[in-house]
Scaffold this motif. Structure first.
Motif, PDB file in Angstrom:
ATOM      1  N   CYS A 126       0.829  -1.219   0.000  1.00 11.81           N
ATOM      2  CA  CYS A 126       0.000   0.000   0.000  1.00 11.81           C
ATOM      3  C   CYS A 126       0.857   1.261   0.000  1.00 11.81           C
ATOM      4  CB  CYS A 126      -0.977   0.013   1.177  1.00 11.81           C
ATOM      5  SG  CYS A 126      -0.215   0.062   2.796  1.00 11.81           S
ATOM      6  N   TYR A 127       2.150   1.143   0.296  1.00 10.28           N
ATOM      7  CA  TYR A 127       3.023   2.319   0.363  1.00 10.28           C
ATOM      8  C   TYR A 127       3.634   2.625  -1.009  1.00 10.28           C
ATOM      9  CZ  TYR A 127       6.737   5.376   2.221  1.00 10.28           C
ATOM     10  OH  TYR A 127       7.573   6.436   2.496  1.00 10.28           O
ATOM     11  N   GLY A 128       4.186   1.601  -1.648  1.00  2.69           N
ATOM     12  CA  GLY A 128       4.895   1.797  -2.916  1.00  2.69           C
ATOM     13  C   GLY A 128       4.038   2.418  -4.019  1.00  2.69           C
ATOM     14  N   PHE A 149      16.067   5.033   3.860  1.00  3.75           N
ATOM     15  CA  PHE A 149      15.523   4.832   5.219  1.00  3.75           C
ATOM     16  C   PHE A 149      15.944   5.973   6.152  1.00  3.75           C
ATOM     17  CE2 PHE A 149      15.794   0.358   3.701  1.00  3.75           C
ATOM     18  CZ  PHE A 149      14.440   0.063   3.787  1.00  3.75           C
ATOM     19  N   VAL A 150      14.945   6.528   6.852  1.00  2.00           N
ATOM     20  CA  VAL A 150      15.195   7.576   7.843  1.00  2.00           C
ATOM     21  C   VAL A 150      14.572   7.111   9.155  1.00  2.00           C
ATOM     22  CG1 VAL A 150      14.904  10.018   8.403  1.00  2.00           C
ATOM     23  CG2 VAL A 150      15.051   9.307   5.998  1.00  2.00           C
ATOM     24  N   ASP A 151      15.274   7.361  10.240  1.00  2.00           N
ATOM     25  CA  ASP A 151      14.835   6.843  11.543  1.00  2.00           C
ATOM     26  C   ASP A 151      13.700   7.714  12.107  1.00  2.00           C
ATOM     27  OD1 ASP A 151      14.650   5.455  13.844  1.00  2.00           O
ATOM     28  OD2 ASP A 151      16.559   6.134  14.690  1.00  2.00           O
ATOM     29  N   THR A 152      12.466   7.351  11.797  1.00  2.00           N
ATOM     30  CA  THR A 152      11.293   8.093  12.288  1.00  2.00           C
ATOM     31  C   THR A 152      10.262   7.073  12.778  1.00  2.00           C
ATOM     32  OG1 THR A 152      10.060   8.032  10.212  1.00  2.00           O
ATOM     33  CG2 THR A 152      11.650   9.830  10.469  1.00  2.00           C
ATOM     34  N   ARG A 153       9.132   7.586  13.249  1.00  2.97           N
ATOM     35  CA  ARG A 153       8.112   6.648  13.746  1.00  2.97           C
ATOM     36  C   ARG A 153       7.604   5.739  12.627  1.00  2.97           C
ATOM     37  NH1 ARG A 153       2.553  10.185  14.480  1.00  2.97           N
ATOM     38  NH2 ARG A 153       2.575  11.042  12.381  1.00  2.97           N
ATOM     39  N   LEU A 154       7.720   6.181  11.366  1.00  7.21           N
ATOM     40  CA  LEU A 154       7.252   5.328  10.262  1.00  7.21           C
ATOM     41  C   LEU A 154       8.111   4.079  10.113  1.00  7.21           C
ATOM     42  CD1 LEU A 154       6.177   7.668   7.304  1.00  7.21           C
ATOM     43  CD2 LEU A 154       4.844   6.791   9.219  1.00  7.21           C
TER      44      LEU A 154
HETATM   45  N1  LIG Z   1      11.174   7.578   7.303  1.00  3.17           N
HETATM   46  C1  LIG Z   1      11.579   7.090   6.146  1.00  3.17           C
HETATM   47  O1  LIG Z   1      12.429   6.167   6.081  1.00  3.17           O
HETATM   48  C2  LIG Z   1      11.032   7.637   4.869  1.00  3.17           C
HETATM   49  C3  LIG Z   1      11.605   7.175   3.662  1.00  3.17           C
HETATM   50  C4  LIG Z   1      11.102   7.662   2.475  1.00  3.17           C
HETATM   51  C5  LIG Z   1      10.097   8.591   2.458  1.00  3.17           C
HETATM   52  N2  LIG Z   1       9.555   9.019   3.661  1.00  3.17           N
HETATM   53  C6  LIG Z   1       8.472   9.990   3.601  1.00  3.17           C
HETATM   54  O2  LIG Z   1       8.828  11.138   4.332  1.00  3.17           O
HETATM   55  C7  LIG Z   1       7.635  11.785   4.770  1.00  3.17           C
HETATM   56  C8  LIG Z   1       7.764  12.106   6.252  1.00  3.17           C
HETATM   57  O3  LIG Z   1       7.748  10.881   6.963  1.00  3.17           O
HETATM   58  P1  LIG Z   1       8.513  10.633   8.338  1.00  3.17           P
HETATM   59  O4  LIG Z   1       9.329   9.419   8.158  1.00  3.17           O
HETATM   60  O5  LIG Z   1       9.141  11.868   8.822  1.00  3.17           O
HETATM   61  O6  LIG Z   1       7.303  10.175   9.269  1.00  3.17           O
HETATM   62  P2  LIG Z   1       6.468  10.911  10.415  1.00  3.17           P
HETATM   63  O7  LIG Z   1       7.369  11.317  11.516  1.00  3.17           O
HETATM   64  O8  LIG Z   1       5.352   9.983  10.721  1.00  3.17           O
HETATM   65  O9  LIG Z   1       5.915  12.225   9.699  1.00  3.17           O
HETATM   66  C9  LIG Z   1       4.745  12.223   8.944  1.00  3.17           C
HETATM   67  C10 LIG Z   1       4.121  13.597   9.059  1.00  3.17           C
HETATM   68  O10 LIG Z   1       2.936  13.620   8.257  1.00  3.17           O
HETATM   69  C11 LIG Z   1       1.894  14.160   9.045  1.00  3.17           C
HETATM   70  N3  LIG Z   1       0.618  13.629   8.559  1.00  3.17           N
HETATM   71  C12 LIG Z   1       0.231  12.339   8.475  1.00  3.17           C
HETATM   72  N4  LIG Z   1      -1.022  12.258   8.001  1.00  3.17           N
HETATM   73  C13 LIG Z   1      -1.423  13.537   7.758  1.00  3.17           C
HETATM   74  C14 LIG Z   1      -2.606  14.116   7.261  1.00  3.17           C
HETATM   75  N5  LIG Z   1      -3.668  13.371   6.911  1.00  3.17           N
HETATM   76  N6  LIG Z   1      -2.677  15.461   7.141  1.00  3.17           N
HETATM   77  C15 LIG Z   1      -1.629  16.245   7.508  1.00  3.17           C
HETATM   78  N7  LIG Z   1      -0.478  15.756   7.977  1.00  3.17           N
HETATM   79  C16 LIG Z   1      -0.380  14.415   8.105  1.00  3.17           C
HETATM   80  C17 LIG Z   1       2.211  13.720  10.471  1.00  3.17           C
HETATM   81  O11 LIG Z   1       1.605  14.534  11.446  1.00  3.17           O
HETATM   82  P3  LIG Z   1       0.181  14.271  12.142  1.00  3.17           P
HETATM   83  O12 LIG Z   1       0.170  12.818  12.554  1.00  3.17           O
HETATM   84  O13 LIG Z   1       0.183  15.234  13.281  1.00  3.17           O
HETATM   85  O14 LIG Z   1      -0.846  14.614  11.119  1.00  3.17           O
HETATM   86  C18 LIG Z   1       3.714  13.942  10.481  1.00  3.17           C
HETATM   87  O15 LIG Z   1       3.994  15.301  10.730  1.00  3.17           O
HETATM   88  C19 LIG Z   1       6.482  10.831   4.446  1.00  3.17           C
HETATM   89  O16 LIG Z   1       5.882  11.220   3.244  1.00  3.17           O
HETATM   90  C20 LIG Z   1       7.197   9.507   4.248  1.00  3.17           C
HETATM   91  O17 LIG Z   1       6.474   8.635   3.410  1.00  3.17           O
HETATM   92  C21 LIG Z   1      10.005   8.582   4.855  1.00  3.17           C
END
Ligand SMILES: NC(=O)c1ccc[n+]([C@@H]2O[C@H](COP(=O)([O-])OP(=O)(O)OC[C@H]3O[C@@H](n4cnc5c(N)ncnc54)[C@H](OP(=O)(O)O)[C@@H]3O)[C@@H](O)[C@H]2O)c1
Length: 251
Positions: free
Chosen positions: A150-152, A183-188
């Motif tokens: 569902c992500y890709g 990959f980034v170290d976040t809650r995702l």
């Molecule tokens: N971490 C990785 O390894 C990685 C790799 C590739 C790409 N990414 C992309 O980088 C982006 C940031 O992700 P992250 O890793 O930093 O994760 P994260 O900490 O979970 O950040 C996601 C952000 O999106 C917000 N969000 C989620 N649903 C939303 C909605 N419906 N409306 C408005 N805001 C919303 C969240 O805040 P609220 O919950 O407060 O709304 C949070 O601020 C994402 O697009 C992710 O797919 C991450």
């Protein structure tokens, strides 16, 4: 190709998805460089907790076009225009085809892809030459990967969408960037139960984005030691791609 951004002082930047992870780190880094910031996400408390002096906090849900339009109208009234809009909102759930949950899949695509489309529809007509829109996709959008059911697809669609916007807007001097992190170290990524090679911190991701904006390229991808491998896999013929990915991932 795209405007180069070297000086962030007084640049009017709206970050959608700034309450945690990469968005929060980027907000902090741009604030330190003198940008004028607006930060959005659904949760107001963590946006305020960023403690960014002078930043506009605009909680909104990217799955609701009306909320995005209201937030945007507020910023236009307050600032008169925007120089950079960054879409970072996203969700990730590991999902395989033998545990297909359509409801969850739709929620993920809703925020990862349709939210970005909604934001673009709201802001694009108001961007002046020299301004621009950056969409955070992922290297997971390059080609099919296991557990990314569902992500890709949403990220692949987002890359495609960004390419079209870039084709059409760059000749008018409007920047469109696609940001593809590894990959980034976040809650995702804390939801992953597998080894994540070359994982970096959100602060390093924010720095890589800022470095990317100085270069004027369409794609900003990082860390290179990982994205180079993904780019190589992307161009492999199917007869090599599928067996190699199965072997690497144990799919
Ligand atoms: N971490 C990785 O390894 C990685 C790799 C590739 C790409 N990414 C992309 O980088 C982006 C940031 O992700 P992250 O890793 O930093 O994760 P994260 O900490 O979970 O950040 C996601 C952000 O999106 C917000 N969000 C989620 N649903 C939303 C909605 N419906 N409306 C408005 N805001 C919303 C969240 O805040 P609220 O919950 O407060 O709304 C949070 O601020 C994402 O697009 C992710 O797919 C991450």
């Amino acid at each position: 190709m795209n405007p180069r951004i070297r000086d962030w002082r007084h640049r009017r930047v709206w970050l959608v998805g700034a309450s945690s992870g990469i968005g929060a780190a980027l907000a902090q880094a741009l604030h330190n460089r003198g940008a004028q910031l607006a930060v959005s996400a659904r949760r107001a408390a963590p946006l305020h907790a960023l403690g960014l002096d002078g930043a506009v906090v605009l909680p909104c849900d990217a799955t609701d076009a009306g909320q995005l339009a209201t937030a945007h109208a507020h910023l236009l009234e307050r600032w008169g225009g925007l120089d950079l809009v960054v879409y970072l909102a996203g969700d990730y759930r590991p999902m395989r085809s033998d545990h297909f949950d359509l409801q969850v899949a739709e929620q993920v695509v809703e925020v990862n892809f349709l939210g970005a489309m909604r934001l673009a529809s709201v802001v694009v007509g108001h961007l002046a030459p020299g301004a621009g829109l950056a969409l955070v996709a992922s290297v997971a959008g390059y080609r099919g990967l296991p557990q990314a059911l569902c992500y890709g697809p949403g990220k692949a669609a987002l890359i495609h969408f960004a390419e079209i916007l870039h084709l059409e807007l760059a000749p008018r001097g409007i920047g469109v960037w696609v940001v593809n992190p590894g990959f980034v170290d976040t809650r995702l990524t804390q939801r992953n139960d597998f080894h994540m090679p070359a994982r970096i911190t959100p602060e390093a991701a924010a720095q890589a984005m800022i470095d990317g904006w100085t270069r004027g390229t369409f794609e900003i991808d990082f860390p290179k030691r990982f994205t180079r491998v993904m780019k190589l896999l992307r161009v492999l013929p199917d007869r090599l791609y599928f067996p190699i990915v199965r072997r690497i991932t144990g799919a």
